[in-house]
Design an enzyme around this catalytic site. Structure first.
Site, PDB file in Angstrom:
ATOM      1  N   LEU A 147      28.203 -69.575  29.974  1.00  0.00           N
ATOM      2  CA  LEU A 147      28.466 -68.136  29.856  1.00  0.00           C
ATOM      3  C   LEU A 147      27.122 -67.471  30.062  1.00  0.00           C
ATOM      4  CD1 LEU A 147      30.726 -67.708  26.653  1.00  0.00           C
ATOM      5  CD2 LEU A 147      31.454 -67.648  29.038  1.00  0.00           C
ATOM      6  N   ASP A 148      27.107 -66.344  30.791  1.00  0.00           N
ATOM      7  CA  ASP A 148      25.857 -65.592  30.954  1.00  0.00           C
ATOM      8  C   ASP A 148      25.294 -65.235  29.583  1.00  0.00           C
ATOM      9  OD1 ASP A 148      26.210 -65.621  33.677  1.00  0.00           O
ATOM     10  OD2 ASP A 148      27.094 -63.623  33.789  1.00  0.00           O
ATOM     11  N   LYS A 149      23.988 -65.057  29.517  1.00  0.00           N
ATOM     12  CA  LYS A 149      23.325 -64.714  28.257  1.00  0.00           C
ATOM     13  C   LYS A 149      24.003 -63.532  27.561  1.00  0.00           C
ATOM     14  CE  LYS A 149      18.991 -62.933  26.407  1.00  0.00           C
ATOM     15  NZ  LYS A 149      17.688 -62.331  26.700  1.00  0.00           N
ATOM     16  N   ARG A 161      32.010 -59.999  37.341  1.00  0.00           N
ATOM     17  CA  ARG A 161      31.085 -58.878  37.500  1.00  0.00           C
ATOM     18  C   ARG A 161      31.114 -58.326  38.934  1.00  0.00           C
ATOM     19  NH1 ARG A 161      25.793 -61.377  34.648  1.00  0.00           N
ATOM     20  NH2 ARG A 161      24.912 -59.363  35.282  1.00  0.00           N
ATOM     21  N   THR A 204      27.054 -62.380  27.923  1.00  0.00           N
ATOM     22  CA  THR A 204      28.501 -62.510  27.728  1.00  0.00           C
ATOM     23  C   THR A 204      28.734 -63.256  26.418  1.00  0.00           C
ATOM     24  OG1 THR A 204      28.856 -62.622  30.124  1.00  0.00           O
ATOM     25  CG2 THR A 204      30.640 -63.427  28.744  1.00  0.00           C
TER      26      THR A 204
END
Length: 302
Positions: A142-144, A243, A146
C-alpha cells in the site's frame, strides 16, 4: 495457531487524546499540551511516529491543525515496549500470515531514507520476539499515504504461493476513495493501459496492449458539490491504478497532488483499503478483513 490481539487502548490507557480548540501547527500545539516535557523530548515523540491526527500518523512539525481535530499521543512507555506497534494494528495472525490495518503516513517497506519506521520492519521485530529466526515477507504493497488492510506472509514459500495465485485466492479487494468534485454517474468503470514515465509517474494510454491493462470499477457511496466518496473494486492491481483512473475520470483523489488534486482538506491522501477477502492457502478457509472508513472521508462527503 491463531493469536488474539488486544487493542492497545483496551484496559490500561496507552495513549492520550487532546482536542484542538484553535488553529495551530502540530509542534507548537504539542509543546503547549505537553508543557512538562522538554522541546527535544516532544520532537522525538513526533519523529518516532507516536502522534496521530484524527485517523493518520503525522510526523511533520508544521502540520496545520484545525479546531475539532483530535491529536493522540502514544505514551513513551507503550511505544518503547517491543510489542507496541506504531502506525498499525494486527487484525489477524497465524503460523503462515499476518494481516494488519495500516495508518496513512506509515511506509509499507523500507526506502533509502527510512529503514525502521515501516510496517515490514515492525512486523519483523514482532515475529522475532517469539523466535529470532522468524521473518515476514510483503505480499502486496500500500502506498505510504494509503491506509487499510494489508497482508504479509511468514515464509518465502507462502509469499510466492499467495502472489502466484493472487487472482484465484483474492475474492474481494475493496477500496474507498474520497475524490474531488461530484461524481454524477452512480457507478461505472475506467479502463486503460498504464505506463510509467521516466519520472516514475504512471499515466493512462488508450492504445491497445501499449502498457499494462488496468480496470477500476467504482460506485458512489455519498457525495456533495465538492467531494464524492466512492467504493472501488479492482479488477487488476497496477501501481497507482486508482489514483491515475480517478484523475482520468476528472475527479482526482483528495490530497493527491501527483495526480491532479488541487487541495488537501483532510491532511492525507483520500485512499483507504477497506476490505481484503481471500482463501487461506494452507487451510482453504475464506477469510475476510475490514478496516473502518476514516471519519474524515465520511464527514467531507456528507
Amino acid at each position: 495457531m491463531k493469536r488474539k490481539h488486544n487493542h492497545p487502548n483496551k484496559g490500561q490507557k496507552k495513549s492520550v487524546d487532546y482536542k484542538v480548540e484553535e488553529p495551530s501547527e502540530l509542534l507548537p500545539f504539542l509543546l503547549k499540551v505537553m508543557a512538562n516535557r522538554s522541546r527535544n523530548s516532544v520532537k522525538s515523540i513526533l519523529t518516532r511516529g507516536q502522534v496521530t491526527v484524527d485517523d493518520h500518523m503525522e510526523t511533520k512539525h508544521n502540520y496545520s491543525l484545525q479546531p475539532g481535530q483530535t491529536v493522540t499521543v502514544l505514551k513513551n512507555k507503550a511505544a518503547v515496549k517491543e510489542s507496541q506497534l506504531i502506525g498499525m494494528s494486527i487484525l489477524y495472525e497465524d503460523d503462515d500470515i499476518i494481516v494488519i490495518n495500516k495508518d496513512a503516513g506509515l511506509l509499507s517497506i523500507a526506502t533509502q531514507k527510512e529503514k525502521h519506521r515501516t510496517a515490514h520492519h515492525q512486523l519483523m521485530e514482532h515475529v522475532r520476539l517469539e523466535n529470532p529466526q522468524n521473518r515476514v515477507f510483503v505480499v502486496h504493497r500500500l502506498d505510504k499515504d494509503t491506509s487499510g488492510v494489508m497482508l504479509f506472509a511468514k515464509s518465502e514459500k507462502m509469499k510466492r504461493t499467495l502472489q502466484d495465485a493472487w487472482k484465484e485466492k483474492v475474492k474481494e479487494r475493496t477500496y474507498v476513495a474520497l475524490v474531488e468534485g461530484e461524481v454524477k454517474q452512480q457507478n461505472g468503470y475506467v479502463s486503460s493501459w498504464l505506463r510509467e514515465s521516466s519520472t516514475h509517474l504512471m499515466y493512462s494510454n488508450q492504445t491497445k496492449n501499449d502498457g499494462k491493462y488496468a480496470k477500476t470499477h467504482y460506485k458512489v457511496i455519498q457525495a456533495n458539490k465538492n467531494f464524492s466518496l466512492l467504493e472501488i473494486q479492482l479488477e487488476t492491481g497496477r501501481k497507482n491504478q486508482i489514483r491515475v483512473h480517478m484523475q482520468d475520470l476528472g475527479n482526482p483523489v483528495v490530497g493527491d497532488k501527483k495526480y491532479g488534486s488541487t487541495g488537501n482538506p483532510i491532511g492525507r491522501l483520500g485512499l483507504h483499503a477497506k476490505v481484503l477477502m481471500f482463501t487461506h492457502p494452507k487451510t482453504g478457509k475464506l477469510l475476510r478483513f475490514e478496516a473502518a472508513v476514516p471519519k474524515s472521508f465520511l464527514t467531507k462527503s456528507k
